[in-house]
Design an enzyme around this catalytic site. Structure first.
Site, PDB file in Angstrom:
ATOM      1  N   CYS A 133      -3.775  14.132  -7.093  1.00 50.27           N
ATOM      2  CA  CYS A 133      -4.667  13.186  -6.406  1.00 50.27           C
ATOM      3  C   CYS A 133      -5.784  12.780  -7.358  1.00 50.27           C
ATOM      4  CB  CYS A 133      -5.269  13.858  -5.160  1.00 50.27           C
ATOM      5  SG  CYS A 133      -6.324  12.780  -4.190  1.00 50.27           S
ATOM      6  N   HIS A 154       0.834   9.802   1.555  1.00 51.81           N
ATOM      7  CA  HIS A 154      -0.304  10.367   0.822  1.00 51.81           C
ATOM      8  C   HIS A 154      -1.541   9.497   1.021  1.00 51.81           C
ATOM      9  CE1 HIS A 154      -2.122  12.511  -2.788  1.00 51.81           C
ATOM     10  NE2 HIS A 154      -2.935  11.488  -2.616  1.00 51.81           N
ATOM     11  N   GLU A 155      -1.343   8.165   0.927  1.00 54.47           N
ATOM     12  CA  GLU A 155      -2.494   7.245   1.054  1.00 54.47           C
ATOM     13  C   GLU A 155      -3.007   7.160   2.489  1.00 54.47           C
ATOM     14  OE1 GLU A 155      -2.151   7.205  -2.789  1.00 54.47           O
ATOM     15  OE2 GLU A 155      -3.861   6.578  -1.588  1.00 54.47           O
ATOM     16  N   HIS A 178      -5.255   9.897   3.466  1.00 56.04           N
ATOM     17  CA  HIS A 178      -6.643   9.757   3.019  1.00 56.04           C
ATOM     18  C   HIS A 178      -7.499   9.054   4.073  1.00 56.04           C
ATOM     19  CE1 HIS A 178      -6.861  11.439  -0.987  1.00 56.04           C
ATOM     20  NE2 HIS A 178      -5.889  10.694  -1.451  1.00 56.04           N
TER      21      HIS A 178
HETATM   22  O1  K2U Z   1      -4.206   8.912  -3.664  1.00 59.27           O
HETATM   23  C1  K2U Z   1      -4.230   9.231  -4.847  1.00 59.27           C
HETATM   24  O2  K2U Z   1      -4.976  10.113  -5.286  1.00 59.27           O
HETATM   25  C2  K2U Z   1      -3.242   8.637  -5.781  1.00 59.27           C
HETATM   26  C3  K2U Z   1      -2.147   9.586  -6.083  1.00 59.27           C
HETATM   27  C4  K2U Z   1      -1.032   9.231  -5.136  1.00 59.27           C
HETATM   28  C5  K2U Z   1       0.156  10.125  -5.044  1.00 59.27           C
HETATM   29  C6  K2U Z   1       0.193  11.379  -5.615  1.00 59.27           C
HETATM   30  C7  K2U Z   1       1.341  12.174  -5.494  1.00 59.27           C
HETATM   31  C8  K2U Z   1       2.423  11.720  -4.777  1.00 59.27           C
HETATM   32  C9  K2U Z   1       2.367  10.475  -4.206  1.00 59.27           C
HETATM   33  C10 K2U Z   1       1.246   9.692  -4.334  1.00 59.27           C
HETATM   34  C11 K2U Z   1      -1.922   9.408  -7.587  1.00 59.27           C
HETATM   35  O3  K2U Z   1      -1.022   8.420  -7.808  1.00 59.27           O
HETATM   36  S1  K2U Z   1      -1.653  10.891  -8.391  1.00 59.27           S
HETATM   37  C12 K2U Z   1      -1.066  10.513  -9.907  1.00 59.27           C
HETATM   38  C13 K2U Z   1       0.360  10.077  -9.949  1.00 59.27           C
HETATM   39  C14 K2U Z   1       0.711   9.134 -10.860  1.00 59.27           C
HETATM   40  C15 K2U Z   1       2.025   8.721 -10.944  1.00 59.27           C
HETATM   41  C16 K2U Z   1       2.995   9.268 -10.106  1.00 59.27           C
HETATM   42  C17 K2U Z   1       2.646  10.217  -9.182  1.00 59.27           C
HETATM   43  C18 K2U Z   1       1.311  10.640  -9.110  1.00 59.27           C
HETATM   44 NI    NI Z   2      -4.923  11.155  -3.272  1.00 58.54          NI
END
Ligand code: K2U
Ligand code: NI
Length: 183
Positions: free
Chosen positions: A110, A153-154, A157
């Protein structure tokens, strides 16, 4: 442009609040913020820009991660079949989901968490979401596997839920029951 200094980290109250619905039509300011969130993700995936501005790569971003408690998310990624998902969404809502679960075998990270938290994150394998897009149009998306995981995931949040809330604290790598592994 948004950079990592705009992203709040664990301990910031907006990461644990339930975000508020955006009144439609969105204001110019809200639409600009959503466009900026999408641009951040595109920039974070451009090697030169990410290096120049020290951006962590991201496939999704939610407004509470900017300290803004509004129900707005952006996603920008390709699924494992190469299909692009690039959206700025207002008020996304999961309207139905599978019983079957899925999890990323790599675990999750994250942008608001500056540490590694290991373990499998069980999520719904298939979801249907409804939202309003950047052009103000209603949109319905049927998602599965990796795409379903990113959107969950989003949307988490927006409800003050962090990915590690889903990890089994006693056996973090126990295979979640009835769940499919997403490599
Ligand atoms: O919401 C966030 O912090 C963005 C996350 C989203 C995410 C993480 C894990 C699994 C699904 C979505 C970031 O994208 S974490 C970094 C990342 C970059 C590329 C691929 C996966 C995770
Ligand atoms: Ni996140």
């Amino acid at each position: 442009m948004l950079t990592m200094k705009d992203i709040v980290r664990e301990g910031h109250p907006s990461l644990r609040d339930v975000a508020k619905e955006v009144d439609l039509p969105a204001t110019e300011q809200e639409n600009k913020l959503l466009a900026d969130m999408l641009d951040f993700l595109k920039n974070s995936q451009d090697d030169k820009i990410a290096c120049d501005y020290e951006l962590r790569p991201g496939v999704g971003l939610a407004a509470p991660q900017l300290g803004i408690s509004k129900r707005m998310i952006a996603v920008h990624f390709q699924d494992f079949k190469g299909k692009w998902y690039s959206y700025g969404l207002l008020n996304p809502k999961i309207v139905s989901h599978s019983v079957e679960k899925a999890y990323l075998t790599s675990g999750e990270g994250c942008l608001s968490v500056d540490r590694t938290v290991e373990g499998y994150v069980p999520r719904y394998a298939r979801i249907t979401i409804k939202a309003t897009d950047l052009e103000g149009n209603p949109i319905k998306l049927r998602l599965r596997d990796y795409a379903a995981i990113v959107f969950q995931h989003e949307i988490d949040h927006l409800d003050g839920i962090m990915f590690y809330d889903h990890i089994n604290q006693t056996t973090p790598f126990a295979i979640p029951e009835d769940a499919k592994a997403i490599e």
